[in-house]
Design an enzyme around this catalytic site. Structure first.
Site, PDB file in Angstrom:
ATOM      1  N   ARG A   6       0.845  -1.196   0.000  1.00 42.94           N
ATOM      2  CA  ARG A   6       0.000   0.000   0.000  1.00 42.94           C
ATOM      3  C   ARG A   6       0.884   1.251   0.000  1.00 42.94           C
ATOM      4  O   ARG A   6       0.993   1.926  -1.005  1.00 42.94           O
ATOM      5  CB  ARG A   6      -0.975  -0.012   1.183  1.00 42.94           C
ATOM      6  N   HIS A  44       3.460   4.010  -3.590  1.00 42.01           N
ATOM      7  CA  HIS A  44       3.959   5.345  -3.944  1.00 42.01           C
ATOM      8  C   HIS A  44       5.338   5.273  -4.594  1.00 42.01           C
ATOM      9  O   HIS A  44       5.655   6.062  -5.484  1.00 42.01           O
ATOM     10  CB  HIS A  44       4.055   6.225  -2.696  1.00 42.01           C
ATOM     11  N   HIS A  61       3.049   4.558  12.672  1.00 33.93           N
ATOM     12  CA  HIS A  61       3.375   4.496  11.245  1.00 33.93           C
ATOM     13  C   HIS A  61       4.471   5.519  10.993  1.00 33.93           C
ATOM     14  O   HIS A  61       4.226   6.729  11.038  1.00 33.93           O
ATOM     15  CB  HIS A  61       2.131   4.819  10.408  1.00 33.93           C
TER      16      HIS A  61
END
Length: 337
Positions: free
Chosen positions: A14, A18, A197
């Site tokens: 996920r 990017h 995160h």
């Protein structure tokens, strides 16, 4: 740690999107998900880098749909739960239901760190579906620990059973992390979990994750070879090695993760995921990490330095979702030359 087992949440499929402009093939997804599952991570997040329905002109079009990616991962895992990301305003509860039907069992509902109130409908619906429902407060460096805790409390009230401190800009240090976790712990119910995160733009992704665990954090996001926006996330194999040294229980196979990072993930990088001039500027300026590739494109198009664009975005306090402003900033800089 008190002997508890850490929940290891992988984000290679996920956030890692990017790093390659959302171009994972379905076979890439199957191979990486299987390797992660074999290494016994607890969850594997799968979606476009900007979450469900992120594939768009603004964020970049994906090679496949979210549902195709989720189904590919769900087909090969036996142990790990498939997670996904939803940003209210990009993804809807209908997209969430479709993701659940495709195999997602964990959802992280992500908002800017001061906008938790837009997540109520999505968190409530996720709980109705029976999903493991997580609140994800992005760009957590942009508000005070006390305000962040109030936003976390809102998400808890909507039904989230875990709240994340999300250093989207890779801009925080260990003291910043400790202050935020202490504030969250003081505000949330004892049974509400917390997660971290990290991004590695200041090379503190692993250190910040360790600081979070020392403050009672339950879940850690990380990715193979750090595959993620900007300089990447906390590298999963590095965090696990450090956790091992600290005697923490994590339940994963370090050597399997090392192999997956080098054999499966690193070869996919068309731009090295590392701390360099541009990604360091992201962390220093406190800019959303996924702006990196967009800024590099704009810099090449308009004959500018990507660092100059990133620093100006930081000055203007741009946040996730304002990718369209990157070209505006580039044009302003060019016109002011």
């Amino acid at each position: 740690m008190n002997g508890k087992k850490l929940y290891i949440s992988d984000v290679t499929l996920r956030d890692g999107m990017h790093a390659i402009r959302h171009q994972y093939s379905l076979e890439n997804v199957r191979q990486i998900a299987k390797a992660l599952d074999d290494a016994r991570v607890d969850s594997i997040e799968v979606a476009h880098g900007d979450g469900l329905q992120g594939s768009s002109f603004n964020y970049g079009f994906g090679a496949h749909s979210d549902l195709e990616w989720i189904e590919a991962a769900a087909d090969v895992v036996k142990h790990a739960k498939i997670a996904t990301l939803l940003l209210p305003g990009i993804g809807t509860i209908h997209d969430l239901k479709n993701a659940w039907q495709a195999g997602a069992r964990v959802v992280r509902v992500a908002t800017h760190c001061t906008e938790a109130d837009v997540s109520a409908q999505h968190i409530q619906y996720a709980r109705e579906l029976g999903m493991d429902t997580v609140g994800f407060l992005m760009m957590s460096h942009m508000t005070t620990p006390e305000n962040l805790a109030k936003q976390a409390k809102l998400m808890e009230g909507y039904g989230a059973t875990c709240i994340y401190v999300v250093d989207s800009g890779g801009a925080m240090n260990m003291s910043d992390i400790r202050d935020r976790f202490r504030a969250l712990k003081a505000e949330l119910k004892p049974e509400t979990q917390t997660g971290m995160h990290a991004h590695h733009n200041l090379s503190l992704g692993v250190a910040n994750s360790i600081a979070a665990v020392e403050e009672g954090c339950d879940r850690i996001d990380a990715s193979l070879a750090g595959m993620g926006a900007g300089a990447g996330n906390a590298p999963l194999e590095v965090f696990i090695a450090a956790a091992d040294k600290l005697g923490w229980q994590h339940g994963t196979d370090l050597y399997a993760l090392m192999d997956a990072a080098d054999d499966l993930v690193r070869p996919l990088q068309d731009r090295p995921v590392r701390v360099d001039r541009e990604t360091l500027a992201l962390g220093y300026a406190g800019v959303y990490s996924s702006f990196l590739r967009h800024c590099e494109t704009a810099a090449a198009r308009y004959g500018l330095s990507a660092v100059d664009i990133l620093v100006e975005l930081g000055k203007r306090r741009m946040v996730g979702g304002q990718e369209d402003m990157i070209v505006d900033v580039a044009l302003d800089l060019r016109n002011n030359k």
